[in-house]
Design an enzyme around this catalytic site. Structure first.
Site, mmCIF file in Angstrom:
data_model
loop_
_atom_site.group_PDB
_atom_site.id
_atom_site.type_symbol
_atom_site.label_atom_id
_atom_site.label_comp_id
_atom_site.label_asym_id
_atom_site.label_seq_id
_atom_site.Cartn_x
_atom_site.Cartn_y
_atom_site.Cartn_z
ATOM 1 N N ARG A 153 0.813 -1.207 0.000
ATOM 2 C CA ARG A 153 0.000 0.000 0.000
ATOM 3 C C ARG A 153 0.850 1.262 0.000
ATOM 4 O O ARG A 153 0.314 2.365 -0.021
ATOM 5 C CB ARG A 153 -0.865 -0.005 1.259
ATOM 6 C CG ARG A 153 -2.345 -0.304 1.014
ATOM 7 C CD ARG A 153 -3.030 -0.261 2.359
ATOM 8 N NE ARG A 153 -4.446 -0.156 2.314
ATOM 9 C CZ ARG A 153 -5.292 -1.186 2.384
ATOM 10 N NH1 ARG A 153 -4.832 -2.420 2.398
ATOM 11 N NH2 ARG A 153 -6.589 -0.983 2.416
ATOM 12 N N ARG A 208 -18.323 -3.114 9.544
ATOM 13 C CA ARG A 208 -16.862 -3.043 9.731
ATOM 14 C C ARG A 208 -16.506 -1.753 10.440
ATOM 15 O O ARG A 208 -17.021 -0.692 10.105
ATOM 16 C CB ARG A 208 -16.175 -3.114 8.357
ATOM 17 C CG ARG A 208 -15.230 -4.286 8.242
ATOM 18 C CD ARG A 208 -14.638 -4.366 6.871
ATOM 19 N NE ARG A 208 -13.579 -3.373 6.665
ATOM 20 C CZ ARG A 208 -12.722 -3.443 5.662
ATOM 21 N NH1 ARG A 208 -12.791 -4.434 4.788
ATOM 22 N NH2 ARG A 208 -11.796 -2.530 5.518
HETATM 23 P P1 AMP Z 1 -8.449 -3.610 3.759
HETATM 24 O O1 AMP Z 1 -9.202 -4.787 4.293
HETATM 25 O O2 AMP Z 1 -7.447 -3.993 2.714
HETATM 26 O O3 AMP Z 1 -9.350 -2.498 3.307
HETATM 27 O O4 AMP Z 1 -7.585 -3.015 4.978
HETATM 28 C C1 AMP Z 1 -8.214 -2.478 6.117
HETATM 29 C C2 AMP Z 1 -7.250 -1.643 6.925
HETATM 30 O O5 AMP Z 1 -6.145 -2.452 7.368
HETATM 31 C C3 AMP Z 1 -6.596 -0.489 6.182
HETATM 32 O O6 AMP Z 1 -7.418 0.668 6.135
HETATM 33 C C4 AMP Z 1 -5.334 -0.277 7.027
HETATM 34 O O7 AMP Z 1 -5.641 0.384 8.237
HETATM 35 C C5 AMP Z 1 -4.938 -1.699 7.374
HETATM 36 N N1 AMP Z 1 -4.053 -2.285 6.339
HETATM 37 C C6 AMP Z 1 -4.310 -3.351 5.536
HETATM 38 N N2 AMP Z 1 -3.293 -3.603 4.719
HETATM 39 C C7 AMP Z 1 -2.350 -2.669 4.989
HETATM 40 C C8 AMP Z 1 -1.062 -2.373 4.464
HETATM 41 N N3 AMP Z 1 -0.530 -3.094 3.461
HETATM 42 N N4 AMP Z 1 -0.386 -1.321 5.006
HETATM 43 C C9 AMP Z 1 -0.885 -0.583 6.000
HETATM 44 N N5 AMP Z 1 -2.102 -0.790 6.528
HETATM 45 C C10 AMP Z 1 -2.835 -1.829 6.034
#
Ligand code: AMP
Length: 211
Positions: free
Chosen positions: A99, A144
């Site tokens: 990310r 969520r």
């Molecule tokens: P997601 O399910 O991919 O939308 O991720 C949910 C949350 O997890 C994000 O908004 C971040 O707070 C955290 N997160 C997930 N993947 C990452 C990553 N690669 N780097 C930093 N934070 C992450």
């Protein structure tokens, strides 16, 4: 329907990329099944850690609820440990990682140690208006913690300022980036991915997409 072009026994590293609400989780699960890749979602891993109230989980939960990104070192470490597990040896589809450009560099370094590299990126494209609508609906359906208005605004901001640059990083390195329109029915979007995946996957640096 044409057979998938990927050899299921090949050790393939793919990324499903896109802004929050673009359908990475939904489409990632389909790609996993069709191409026999292990779907590895860093968001799912963090949510599991948070619900188990581990030390990492407690720290991550606060950051996630605010819509911010957890620190690069923490997430890089989680991914590196996962990539060593036997269930991902035949191939992996990363979802939600990398990310930041720093995470992309760290991923390249950890793969290079094994003589591997990122083979392709599926980039889902969805207009921001549709993304916000989807996230608000998901909040209603799944509850969520980070699907609140404030957290959604912050996650969009993080995407634009930190994450979007990851695509250019891969394009510059000659990795195949497949841009897929992420609007429409789930099946329709998946068909677009299948079609794009049917093409040859050039090797990075010097591959046919290199420029
Ligand atoms: P997601 O399910 O991919 O939308 O991720 C949910 C949350 O997890 C994000 O908004 C971040 O707070 C955290 N997160 C997930 N993947 C990452 C990553 N690669 N780097 C930093 N934070 C992450």
């Amino acid at each position: 329907m044409a057979a998938p072009a990927l050899d299921p026994h090949q050790r393939v590293i793919g990324i499903i990329f896109g802004p929050p609400g673009s359908g990475k989780g939904t489409q990632g699960a389909r790609v996993e099944a069709e191409f026999h890749l292990a779907h590895l979602s860093t968001g799912e891993i963090l949510r599991a850690e948070a619900s188990r109230r581990t030390a990492v989980g407690r720290k991550a939960a606060r950051v996630m609820a605010a819509g911010d990104l957890v620190p690069d070192e923490l997430i890089n470490d989680i991914v590196e440990r996962r990539l060593r597990r036997p269930d991902v040896q035949s191939g992996v589809l990363l979802d939600g990682f990398p990310r930041t450009v720093e995470q992309a560099e760290a991923l390249d370094a950890m793969l290079a140690r094994d003589g591997r590299q990122v083979d392709f990126v599926i980039a889902l494209e969805v207009p921001e208006r549709v993304l916000v609508e989807r996230l608000i609906n998901r909040a209603r359906e799944q509850g969520r913690a980070d699907d609140t208005r404030n957290a959604i605004t912050e996650r969009m901001h993080e995407y634009r300022t930190l994450t979007a640059a990851v695509l250019d990083y891969y394009r510059r390195r000659g990795v195949r980036v497949m841009e897929i329109a992420g609007v429409g029915r789930v099946e329709t979007v998946f068909e677009r991915i299948r079609k794009a995946m049917a093409g040859p996957i050039p090797s990075p640096l010097g591959g046919e997409d290199a420029h």
